[in-house]
Write a protein that holds these residues in place. Structure first.
Motif, PDB file in Angstrom:
ATOM      1  N   SER A 158       0.831  -1.209   0.000  1.00  0.00           N
ATOM      2  CA  SER A 158       0.000   0.000   0.000  1.00  0.00           C
ATOM      3  C   SER A 158       0.864   1.258   0.000  1.00  0.00           C
ATOM      4  O   SER A 158       0.540   2.249  -0.661  1.00  0.00           O
ATOM      5  CB  SER A 158      -0.924   0.002   1.226  1.00  0.00           C
ATOM      6  N   PRO A 198      -8.282   8.131  -6.907  1.00  0.00           N
ATOM      7  CA  PRO A 198      -8.398   6.726  -7.352  1.00  0.00           C
ATOM      8  C   PRO A 198      -7.517   5.773  -6.556  1.00  0.00           C
ATOM      9  O   PRO A 198      -7.958   4.678  -6.184  1.00  0.00           O
ATOM     10  CB  PRO A 198      -7.971   6.785  -8.819  1.00  0.00           C
ATOM     11  N   ALA A 199      -6.279   6.173  -6.274  1.00  0.00           N
ATOM     12  CA  ALA A 199      -5.371   5.307  -5.511  1.00  0.00           C
ATOM     13  C   ALA A 199      -5.862   5.142  -4.074  1.00  0.00           C
ATOM     14  O   ALA A 199      -5.770   4.043  -3.504  1.00  0.00           O
ATOM     15  CB  ALA A 199      -3.962   5.890  -5.520  1.00  0.00           C
ATOM     16  N   THR A 202      -8.730   2.752  -4.119  1.00  0.00           N
ATOM     17  CA  THR A 202      -8.176   1.414  -4.320  1.00  0.00           C
ATOM     18  C   THR A 202      -7.628   0.862  -3.018  1.00  0.00           C
ATOM     19  O   THR A 202      -7.845  -0.307  -2.676  1.00  0.00           O
ATOM     20  CB  THR A 202      -7.066   1.455  -5.381  1.00  0.00           C
ATOM     21  N   LEU A 206      -8.944  -2.543  -1.130  1.00  0.00           N
ATOM     22  CA  LEU A 206      -8.026  -3.645  -0.831  1.00  0.00           C
ATOM     23  C   LEU A 206      -7.930  -3.899   0.667  1.00  0.00           C
ATOM     24  O   LEU A 206      -7.878  -5.057   1.111  1.00  0.00           O
ATOM     25  CB  LEU A 206      -6.647  -3.333  -1.399  1.00  0.00           C
ATOM     26  N   TYR A 263     -17.016  -3.465  -4.293  1.00  0.00           N
ATOM     27  CA  TYR A 263     -16.232  -3.441  -5.520  1.00  0.00           C
ATOM     28  C   TYR A 263     -17.016  -2.826  -6.668  1.00  0.00           C
ATOM     29  O   TYR A 263     -16.468  -2.051  -7.466  1.00  0.00           O
ATOM     30  CB  TYR A 263     -15.781  -4.852  -5.906  1.00  0.00           C
ATOM     31  N   GLN A 267     -15.378   0.179  -8.573  1.00  0.00           N
ATOM     32  CA  GLN A 267     -14.552  -0.487  -9.584  1.00  0.00           C
ATOM     33  C   GLN A 267     -13.887   0.504 -10.535  1.00  0.00           C
ATOM     34  O   GLN A 267     -12.756   0.282 -10.981  1.00  0.00           O
ATOM     35  CB  GLN A 267     -15.396  -1.487 -10.376  1.00  0.00           C
ATOM     36  N   TYR A 269     -12.732   3.545  -9.905  1.00  0.00           N
ATOM     37  CA  TYR A 269     -11.544   4.092  -9.253  1.00  0.00           C
ATOM     38  C   TYR A 269     -10.525   3.004  -8.974  1.00  0.00           C
ATOM     39  O   TYR A 269      -9.319   3.258  -8.983  1.00  0.00           O
ATOM     40  CB  TYR A 269     -11.943   4.778  -7.943  1.00  0.00           C
ATOM     41  N   PHE A 270     -11.004   1.766  -8.720  1.00  0.00           N
ATOM     42  CA  PHE A 270     -10.092   0.663  -8.444  1.00  0.00           C
ATOM     43  C   PHE A 270      -9.210   0.368  -9.644  1.00  0.00           C
ATOM     44  O   PHE A 270      -7.987   0.256  -9.526  1.00  0.00           O
ATOM     45  CB  PHE A 270     -10.904  -0.580  -8.059  1.00  0.00           C
ATOM     46  N   GLU A 272      -8.619   2.370 -12.188  1.00  0.00           N
ATOM     47  CA  GLU A 272      -7.796   3.548 -12.473  1.00  0.00           C
ATOM     48  C   GLU A 272      -6.631   3.646 -11.506  1.00  0.00           C
ATOM     49  O   GLU A 272      -5.495   3.981 -11.886  1.00  0.00           O
ATOM     50  CB  GLU A 272      -8.656   4.811 -12.390  1.00  0.00           C
ATOM     51  N   GLY A 273      -6.891   3.351 -10.229  1.00  0.00           N
ATOM     52  CA  GLY A 273      -5.838   3.415  -9.222  1.00  0.00           C
ATOM     53  C   GLY A 273      -4.765   2.372  -9.440  1.00  0.00           C
ATOM     54  O   GLY A 273      -3.573   2.656  -9.329  1.00  0.00           O
ATOM     55  N   MET A 274      -5.166   1.138  -9.783  1.00  0.00           N
ATOM     56  CA  MET A 274      -4.186   0.082 -10.029  1.00  0.00           C
ATOM     57  C   MET A 274      -3.366   0.380 -11.268  1.00  0.00           C
ATOM     58  O   MET A 274      -2.162   0.142 -11.315  1.00  0.00           O
ATOM     59  CB  MET A 274      -4.905  -1.264 -10.182  1.00  0.00           C
TER      60      MET A 274
END
Length: 281
Positions: A158, A198-199, A202, A206, A263, A267, A269-270, A272-274
């Motif tokens: 993280s 976004p991060a 995420t 997680l 999720y 999703q 933002y998830f 995009e963040g990843m």
């Protein structure tokens, strides 16, 4: 008028096999989940019957009633919410601040310290769980929410993700905020955190998912029945010689739904963040 783009035979030939492979992979993931969901509403006799049935021949909610009769599922869900919520709240603060410090501040030993942080990702949790348990026990946090939460807050992965997200922000933005008289904490919370939304989302997803589904650590640091999490409670359905499949499926569905909703809500933002963490890291 715009000309219609011609479809090339070569593109179609390449796309069809890719599409078939993706459909097969999707089915490999979805079929067990669909099976579990449908089985949660099947009578126990139908679940263990042969040949097995995919679509229930008769629907029942008896499995969900059995879950509540067997375990105090509402109490276990509350414990999981406290565990996941407390861990996530502190994880967002701690890991974001650490990532921000690695990205924006220059200090002696920064590179070496960051490499040591990343090196902890190669150490399996099973290697450190006994020393970690002893620390929790000596500090008097055994059988408490703090014993569950605090050791699971700081995560190297993280920190790396948040550092990668902050690294994409120009340092001139922080300098301009300092000139305007904004404090360091003000710069972090009011300027920087919105830039890495976004991060951060995420990280939230997680962290919640990891804590909600965690079985091993709550089992180690808790012994009281009222301190069990939902994952621990569901493990009670697996006996030494028999398994209550209907109740286990119903409990698994109850455990799955919050994570599925979380999720689906995050999703965008998830992903995009990843992606941003992978590109900038």
């Amino acid at each position: 008028m715009k000309k219609k783009k011609a479809i090339k035979i070569k593109d179609v030939t390449i796309s069809i096999p890719i599409f078939i492979v993706l459909v097969i992979l999707a089915l490999l993931v979805l079929v067990p989940i669909i099976w579990m969901t449908l089985s949660a509403f099947k009578p126990e006799k139908e679940i263990i019957s042969w040949p097995p049935t995919f679509v229930p021949q008769s629907l029942t909610v008896e499995n969900f009633v059995d879950v509540q009769d067997r375990i105090n599922i509402l109490r276990y869900m509350l414990n999981s919410v406290i565990y996941a919520g407390g861990t996530t709240l502190l994880a967002v603060i701690v890991n974001s601040m650490a990532g921000y410090a690695y990205a924006f501040y220059d200090f002696k030993g920064k590179t070496g310290l960051f490499l040591m942080t990343l090196a902890t990702m190669m150490v399996p949790f099973q290697v450190i769980m006994v020393p970690l348990f002893l620390v929790v026990f000596k500090l008097g946090m055994y059988d408490s929410y703090w014993g569950l939460i605090i050791p699971r807050v700081a995560v190297a992965g993280s920190i790396f993700m948040m550092r990668a997200a902050f690294s994409g922000i120009p340092k001139e933005l922080a300098e301009a905020a300092r000139i305007d008289g904004l404090s360091e904490m003000g710069i972090f919370w009011r300027i920087m955190m919105p830039q890495v939304k976004p991060a951060a989302i995420t990280l939230i997803i997680l962290s919640i998912n990891g804590s909600w589904n965690d079985l091993l650590w709550p089992m180690i640091v808790t012994s009281k029945t009222q301190m069990r999490t939902l994952a621990n409670g569901l493990a009670l359905f697996i006996g030494q010689n028999t398994i209550e499949y209907g109740a286990a499926f119903a409990g698994a569905l109850i455990s799955l739904l919050p994570m599925f909703i979380l999720y689906m809500a995050g999703q965008k933002y998830f992903v995009e963040g990843m992606a941003s963490a992978g590109l900038k890291g």
